[in-house]
Each structure stands twice: as C-alpha cells, then as structure tokens.
Motif scaffolding. Sequence first.
Motif, PDB file in Angstrom:
ATOM      1  N   UNK A  16      37.499  26.662  42.193  1.00 22.28           N
ATOM      2  CA  UNK A  16      38.219  25.505  42.153  1.00 22.28           C
ATOM      3  C   UNK A  16      38.035  24.651  41.003  1.00 22.28           C
ATOM      4  N   UNK A  17      38.676  23.203  41.123  1.00 24.56           N
ATOM      5  CA  UNK A  17      38.654  22.432  40.162  1.00 24.56           C
ATOM      6  C   UNK A  17      38.268  20.992  40.869  1.00 24.56           C
ATOM      7  N   UNK A  18      37.901  20.099  40.134  1.00 23.76           N
ATOM      8  CA  UNK A  18      37.785  18.780  40.407  1.00 23.76           C
ATOM      9  C   UNK A  18      37.824  17.883  39.126  1.00 23.76           C
ATOM     10  N   UNK A  19      38.112  16.587  39.235  1.00 23.97           N
ATOM     11  CA  UNK A  19      38.137  15.663  38.237  1.00 23.97           C
ATOM     12  C   UNK A  19      37.399  14.569  38.659  1.00 23.97           C
ATOM     13  N   UNK A  55      36.381   9.099  21.469  1.00 21.56           N
ATOM     14  CA  UNK A  55      36.991  10.208  22.017  1.00 21.56           C
ATOM     15  C   UNK A  55      37.345  11.375  21.185  1.00 21.56           C
ATOM     16  N   UNK A  56      37.074  11.313  19.742  1.00 23.93           N
ATOM     17  CA  UNK A  56      37.462  12.260  18.820  1.00 23.93           C
ATOM     18  C   UNK A  56      36.388  13.447  18.798  1.00 23.93           C
ATOM     19  N   UNK A  57      35.256  13.242  19.357  1.00 21.26           N
ATOM     20  CA  UNK A  57      34.175  14.204  19.477  1.00 21.26           C
ATOM     21  C   UNK A  57      33.594  14.423  20.579  1.00 21.26           C
ATOM     22  N   UNK A  58      33.144  15.677  20.959  1.00 19.34           N
ATOM     23  CA  UNK A  58      32.554  16.061  22.433  1.00 19.34           C
ATOM     24  C   UNK A  58      31.608  17.015  22.261  1.00 19.34           C
ATOM     25  N   UNK A  59      30.715  17.154  23.101  1.00 16.05           N
ATOM     26  CA  UNK A  59      29.353  18.000  23.099  1.00 16.05           C
ATOM     27  C   UNK A  59      29.243  18.385  24.585  1.00 16.05           C
ATOM     28  N   UNK A  60      28.809  19.552  24.705  1.00 15.38           N
ATOM     29  CA  UNK A  60      28.585  20.273  26.108  1.00 15.38           C
ATOM     30  C   UNK A  60      27.228  21.030  26.205  1.00 15.38           C
ATOM     31  N   UNK A  61      26.931  21.037  27.361  1.00 17.12           N
ATOM     32  CA  UNK A  61      25.784  21.846  27.531  1.00 17.12           C
ATOM     33  C   UNK A  61      26.381  23.292  27.837  1.00 17.12           C
ATOM     34  N   UNK A  62      25.598  24.294  27.196  1.00 16.70           N
ATOM     35  CA  UNK A  62      26.078  25.640  27.384  1.00 16.70           C
ATOM     36  C   UNK A  62      26.212  26.172  28.895  1.00 16.70           C
ATOM     37  N   UNK A  67      34.462  25.420  30.574  1.00 18.37           N
ATOM     38  CA  UNK A  67      34.953  25.338  32.151  1.00 18.37           C
ATOM     39  C   UNK A  67      35.006  23.740  32.221  1.00 18.37           C
ATOM     40  N   UNK A  68      34.218  22.938  31.741  1.00 13.39           N
ATOM     41  CA  UNK A  68      34.231  21.371  31.793  1.00 13.39           C
ATOM     42  C   UNK A  68      34.994  20.806  30.596  1.00 13.39           C
ATOM     43  N   UNK A  69      35.703  19.545  30.696  1.00 14.70           N
ATOM     44  CA  UNK A  69      36.252  18.929  29.702  1.00 14.70           C
ATOM     45  C   UNK A  69      35.851  17.516  29.951  1.00 14.70           C
ATOM     46  N   UNK A  70      35.194  16.702  28.845  1.00 12.97           N
ATOM     47  CA  UNK A  70      35.050  15.382  29.002  1.00 12.97           C
ATOM     48  C   UNK A  70      36.126  14.806  28.016  1.00 12.97           C
ATOM     49  N   UNK A  71      36.563  13.441  28.698  1.00 13.03           N
ATOM     50  CA  UNK A  71      37.455  12.810  28.126  1.00 13.03           C
ATOM     51  C   UNK A  71      37.424  11.217  28.427  1.00 13.03           C
ATOM     52  N   UNK A  72      38.003  10.449  27.612  1.00  9.79           N
ATOM     53  CA  UNK A  72      37.865   8.902  27.782  1.00  9.79           C
ATOM     54  C   UNK A  72      39.420   8.144  27.497  1.00  9.79           C
ATOM     55  N   UNK A  73      39.432   7.076  28.183  1.00 12.92           N
ATOM     56  CA  UNK A  73      40.668   6.448  27.952  1.00 12.92           C
ATOM     57  C   UNK A  73      40.065   4.873  27.693  1.00 12.92           C
ATOM     58  N   UNK A  74      39.825   4.450  26.580  1.00 16.87           N
ATOM     59  CA  UNK A  74      39.089   3.103  26.258  1.00 16.87           C
ATOM     60  C   UNK A  74      40.167   2.060  26.679  1.00 16.87           C
ATOM     61  N   UNK A  75      41.402   2.325  26.644  1.00 15.83           N
ATOM     62  CA  UNK A  75      42.454   1.272  27.131  1.00 15.83           C
ATOM     63  C   UNK A  75      42.049   0.914  28.644  1.00 15.83           C
ATOM     64  N   UNK A  78      37.656   3.953  31.130  1.00 16.90           N
ATOM     65  CA  UNK A  78      37.309   5.044  32.046  1.00 16.90           C
ATOM     66  C   UNK A  78      36.976   6.478  31.236  1.00 16.90           C
ATOM     67  N   UNK A  79      36.013   7.198  31.801  1.00 18.67           N
ATOM     68  CA  UNK A  79      35.719   8.481  31.134  1.00 18.67           C
ATOM     69  C   UNK A  79      36.021   9.328  32.216  1.00 18.67           C
ATOM     70  N   UNK A  80      36.384  10.562  31.820  1.00 19.82           N
ATOM     71  CA  UNK A  80      36.617  11.532  32.834  1.00 19.82           C
ATOM     72  C   UNK A  80      35.729  12.989  32.669  1.00 19.82           C
TER      73      UNK A  80
END
Length: 125
Positions: A16-19, A55-62, A67-75, A78-80
């Motif tokens: 399943x999924x969660x945000x 928000x233009x660059x991201x980095x993940x653990x292997x 499977x996971x996606x990080x994003x942010x809305x500076x306005x 909030x980060x997701x």
Amino acid sequence: QVQLVESGGGLVQAGGSLRLSCAASGRTFSSYVMGWFRQAPGKEREFVAAISWSGGSTYYADSVKGRFTISRDNAKNTVYLQMNSLKPEDTAVYYCAAAHWYGSWPVGQYEYTYWGQGTQVTVSS
C-alpha cells in the motif's frame, strides 16, 4: 527557529501507500534542506530522503529508492514523503528534520538542527 509537525502516519497493508506531511513554522523554511528519517523499535534512527531548499534536487537511501518520493511546497511551508509499495520493514516512527546546506547531502542525524515529534507508520504483512 523552525518548528516541525508531522502527520499522515497510520496502518497500511504491505504494497500500500501513505503520504506523510511535515508542516513548518518560521519564515526561513525555504532556506533549509529538509530530510526524512525513521526509527524502528530497537534500531538506530536512519536517513530516508532529503530535498534541497528549492525542491530541485533530491537524495534517497538505497532502501527506499524507487518507492518513496520527497517533495516540498515552500509557499505552504510543507515537505512531503510519498511512500509506495510499502513493506513490513518500513514500519517505524518517521521524523522530518531541517538542516543547513554545507556542500553535500546531510545524511547524519547530527547534521540536522530542527526535528519534528514523529509519526508512526505501521505496515502489516
């Protein structure tokens, strides 16, 4: 000063999924690298993902890459963390955190200045 509050955790079946969301207070939110960490019972807190101030660059653990996606809305200050294809081993308390950028991705706990209180994610098999 930045205050962080996570939300969105819960119980989900494997696959399943969660945000997760992390709401930040403070006018300087957009100047920080934001990261997500997790801590399972009896284990050390581990890095999951990070996102640059723009928000233009991201980095993940292997372990979560693909499977996971990080994003942010500076306005919205909030980060997701969108988590798909969840596995039982993803079960943990998830924390968001804020760090300054010093030329490389901050992956250690000590590199982060501000922390949220955490939100529980439980994945059942």
